[in-house]
Design an enzyme around this catalytic site. Structure first.
Site, PDB file in Angstrom:
ATOM      1  N   ASP A  54     -67.880  49.871  67.926  1.00  0.00           N
ATOM      2  CA  ASP A  54     -68.059  51.319  67.883  1.00  0.00           C
ATOM      3  C   ASP A  54     -66.676  51.941  67.988  1.00  0.00           C
ATOM      4  O   ASP A  54     -66.016  51.828  69.032  1.00  0.00           O
ATOM      5  CB  ASP A  54     -68.944  51.760  69.046  1.00  0.00           C
ATOM      6  CG  ASP A  54     -69.154  53.275  69.103  1.00  0.00           C
ATOM      7  OD1 ASP A  54     -68.552  54.000  68.287  1.00  0.00           O
ATOM      8  OD2 ASP A  54     -69.917  53.724  69.988  1.00  0.00           O
ATOM      9  N   TYR A 146     -65.830  68.545  58.141  1.00  0.00           N
ATOM     10  CA  TYR A 146     -65.422  67.316  57.466  1.00  0.00           C
ATOM     11  C   TYR A 146     -64.002  67.448  56.914  1.00  0.00           C
ATOM     12  O   TYR A 146     -63.172  66.554  57.077  1.00  0.00           O
ATOM     13  CB  TYR A 146     -66.406  66.997  56.344  1.00  0.00           C
ATOM     14  CG  TYR A 146     -66.097  65.718  55.605  1.00  0.00           C
ATOM     15  CD1 TYR A 146     -66.298  64.482  56.210  1.00  0.00           C
ATOM     16  CD2 TYR A 146     -65.605  65.745  54.305  1.00  0.00           C
ATOM     17  CE1 TYR A 146     -66.016  63.302  55.544  1.00  0.00           C
ATOM     18  CE2 TYR A 146     -65.323  64.577  53.620  1.00  0.00           C
ATOM     19  CZ  TYR A 146     -65.528  63.361  54.243  1.00  0.00           C
ATOM     20  OH  TYR A 146     -65.245  62.193  53.575  1.00  0.00           O
ATOM     21  N   THR A 181     -72.210  57.022  47.441  1.00  0.00           N
ATOM     22  CA  THR A 181     -72.440  56.175  48.617  1.00  0.00           C
ATOM     23  C   THR A 181     -73.778  56.527  49.258  1.00  0.00           C
ATOM     24  O   THR A 181     -74.385  57.547  48.922  1.00  0.00           O
ATOM     25  CB  THR A 181     -71.334  56.371  49.659  1.00  0.00           C
ATOM     26  OG1 THR A 181     -71.351  57.749  50.079  1.00  0.00           O
ATOM     27  CG2 THR A 181     -69.961  56.029  49.097  1.00  0.00           C
TER      28      THR A 181
END
Length: 253
Positions: A54, A146, A181
């Site tokens: 992680d 983003y 994706t």
């Protein structure tokens, strides 16, 4: 088949799907031994080494990096690909989401690179490639959070390149356009009109189509390879021409 990575070892974060998996497979076919770090590496195919990690947890990252280095006898190539997306304007995303995206997309690179640095410093072919985005250099609607995270990745790439060039470690990034994706697929599925949304995403790239994960992987493979030994501090756009082209609208029949 190119085998220019024979004898080299690579670590790819977020390598269980999308760009990361395409990159891990490419590096492997070109001769590298490749470890994939992912939250769920269970489906990672052989001969890739899947390791659970992680990137928001420093201990988890350090443990996985040390295991990869132990298995391979070192690390030559680090591909910082793990990342998550976010949609919305600055008015839409709560503080918690800002913290989460920046933690994964920016600090994830910091943690993984920091853990890998002792191994990269003793490699004579050390290379780091970060997955950035065209969102770092172009204003895209509904991508405030983003874009901010990827703008940080671009600046971080340049700073890392300057910091480590004298240590023989090259640092570059790729700036993909919209890539076909699983994450983009989920965005399209959630749209009111998925077909129209896909057409709009394709239309904003001058080539008229989405970028493939394999095309981005090829760019990463070049930057990671000895063929790019004089390339550092570079952002390589793989964006269907979004960054620099302004074609005239097509005439309607």
């Amino acid at each position: 088949m190119k085998t220019d990575l024979d004898g080299l070892t690579a670590l790819v974060t977020g390598g269980a799907s999308g760009i990361g998996l395409a990159t891990a497979r490419l590096l492997s076919t070109r001769g590298a031994r490749v470890a994939v770090l992912d939250l769920d590496p269970g489906a990672v195919p052989a001969p890739l080494l899947g390791l659970t990690a992680d990137v928001t947890d420093d201990h988890s990252v350090r443990s996985a990096v040390e295991r990869a280095a132990g298995e391979f006898g070192g690390i030559d190539i680090l591909v910082n690909n793990a990342g998550i997306g976010a949609a919305g304007t600055v008015a839409d995303n709560p503080d918690e989401q800002w913290h989460r995206v920046l933690d994964v997309n920016v600090l994830g690179i910091v943690r993984t690179t920091r853990a890998a640095l002792p191994h990269l410093r003793v490699s004579d072919r050390a290379s780091v490639v970060n997955t950035c985005s065209i969102a770092a250099t172009a204003g895209l609607p509904q991508r405030a959070l983003y874009s901010a995270s990827k703008g940080a990745v671009l600046s971080l790439t340049l700073a890392m390149a300057a910091d480590h060039v004298r240590e023989g470690i090259r640092v570059n990034c790729v700036n993909p356009g919209t890539v076909d994706t699983p994450w983009v697929g989920r965005l399209l599925d959630a749209a009111d009109d998925p077909a129209a949304e896909r057409a709009a995403l394709c239309g904003r790239q001058p080539t008229g189509r989405l970028v493939t994960a394999e095309e981005v992987a090829e760019a990463i493979g070049y930057l990671a390879s000895p063929a790019a030994d004089s390339t550092t501090g570079t952002a390589l756009a793989v964006d269907g021409g979004m960054a620099g082209l302004r074609p005239r609208p097509q005439r309607q029949p």
